[in-house]
Design a protein around this motif. Sequence first.
Motif, mmCIF file in Angstrom:
data_model
loop_
_atom_site.group_PDB
_atom_site.id
_atom_site.type_symbol
_atom_site.label_atom_id
_atom_site.label_comp_id
_atom_site.label_asym_id
_atom_site.label_seq_id
_atom_site.Cartn_x
_atom_site.Cartn_y
_atom_site.Cartn_z
ATOM 1 N N THR A 73 0.832 -1.200 0.000
ATOM 2 C CA THR A 73 0.000 0.000 0.000
ATOM 3 C C THR A 73 0.868 1.251 0.000
ATOM 4 O O THR A 73 1.987 1.254 0.530
ATOM 5 N N ASN A 76 -0.331 8.196 2.595
ATOM 6 C CA ASN A 76 -0.229 9.654 2.504
ATOM 7 C C ASN A 76 0.417 10.180 3.786
ATOM 8 O O ASN A 76 -0.169 10.075 4.866
ATOM 9 N N ASP A 96 -3.962 10.749 -2.945
ATOM 10 C CA ASP A 96 -5.188 9.983 -2.698
ATOM 11 C C ASP A 96 -4.937 8.698 -1.919
ATOM 12 O O ASP A 96 -5.852 7.877 -1.761
ATOM 13 N N PRO A 98 -4.269 6.248 1.368
ATOM 14 C CA PRO A 98 -4.831 6.281 2.729
ATOM 15 C C PRO A 98 -3.823 6.830 3.734
ATOM 16 O O PRO A 98 -2.602 6.751 3.524
ATOM 17 N N GLU A 102 -5.567 4.622 8.740
ATOM 18 C CA GLU A 102 -6.522 3.871 7.938
ATOM 19 C C GLU A 102 -6.000 2.503 7.517
ATOM 20 O O GLU A 102 -6.784 1.602 7.209
ATOM 21 N N ILE A 103 -4.676 2.330 7.493
ATOM 22 C CA ILE A 103 -4.126 1.029 7.106
ATOM 23 C C ILE A 103 -3.780 0.171 8.323
ATOM 24 O O ILE A 103 -3.390 -0.988 8.167
#
Length: 342
Positions: A73, A76, A96, A98, A102-103
């Motif tokens: 992934t 950001n 854009d 995550p 969020e991960i």
Amino acid sequence: MLEDPMAAADPIAPKIGQQPGPQTPPAPWPTAYPQGYAVVDVETTGLARDDRIISAAVYQLDARGEVQDHWYTLVNPQRDPGPVWIHGLTSAVLADAPLFPEIVPELSKRLEDRVLVAHNAMFDWSMIAREYARAAAAAPVRQRLCTIALSKELQLPLPNHKLESLAAHYGVVQQRAHHALDDARVLAEAFRPSLRRAAQENLRLPLLTCQPLTEWSDAPAPRQHPTASSYRPTSWRPSRKRPACPYPNPGRYEAGGRLVQGMRVAFSGDTSVDRELLEDRAIEAGLHVATSLSRLTSLLVTNDPDARTSKTAKAASFGTVVIDEAAFMQLLQDVAPARASG
């Protein structure tokens, strides 16, 4: 510019094939070995304590090093991406992606109940632990294994301890250096034969305990101007400005005794507790943290006293006492006050 991570996943991460085993029946697998591994690589905005992760990859391996799954992934960092000329990830690419919080659920699922494996594991673990602390979470990692340390234990004939040298030793072809997914793939392929050889020799794996970081301050650390010279691949740890120790050096530490305020302490090698946090604890206790080792150094702290480093060599020649991190943490709980002058 990098492609979309989902589009890049298949071409950049080919399935690792089964490697031919020995012709003779394999020796029993050591029962003390871990039940699973998470081979990790992260790309970051830089090398300081306030830098951020911008991409992460995890290869899940079973107890014998067979690949089970892989994941990648972008992240950001909500700041300048740092050395784009190294990792290729621009602000536009990351816009854009995550945020790290969020991960956390997916990353935690990949790490849980596994030993974290990385090349220079102290760096990857430190970055992950800090990101989890910022997210008010705890990384589900209890142990880590550095492939540099494992290579030393196996006495591999490497010209240096760079990832490309380890990959070349095992004939692993690297497709995109400094791309987290490809670096993790290369490391997974190189770790597998190292793990099998260690098992055949019934070698004790160089596992270190991971202490989750529960304290965090968003105060930025002093940093250099982000020029090419600021990001040297030979060392990830930046220099830090430490306050001057207010106490005079009382001399050498005597084995079995107490630490005394003013003693000069040097660190060498990988540590379970975040190195900067460990140094801060020493400073708070009234010790002088030294970046090098000399005849004035009171004590050397290292978890690998047999490593052939300049600090361990000097400690041996000067007769400086060497202790491990656990013993040092115990001594920090009862530091004697500085001796009165005169």
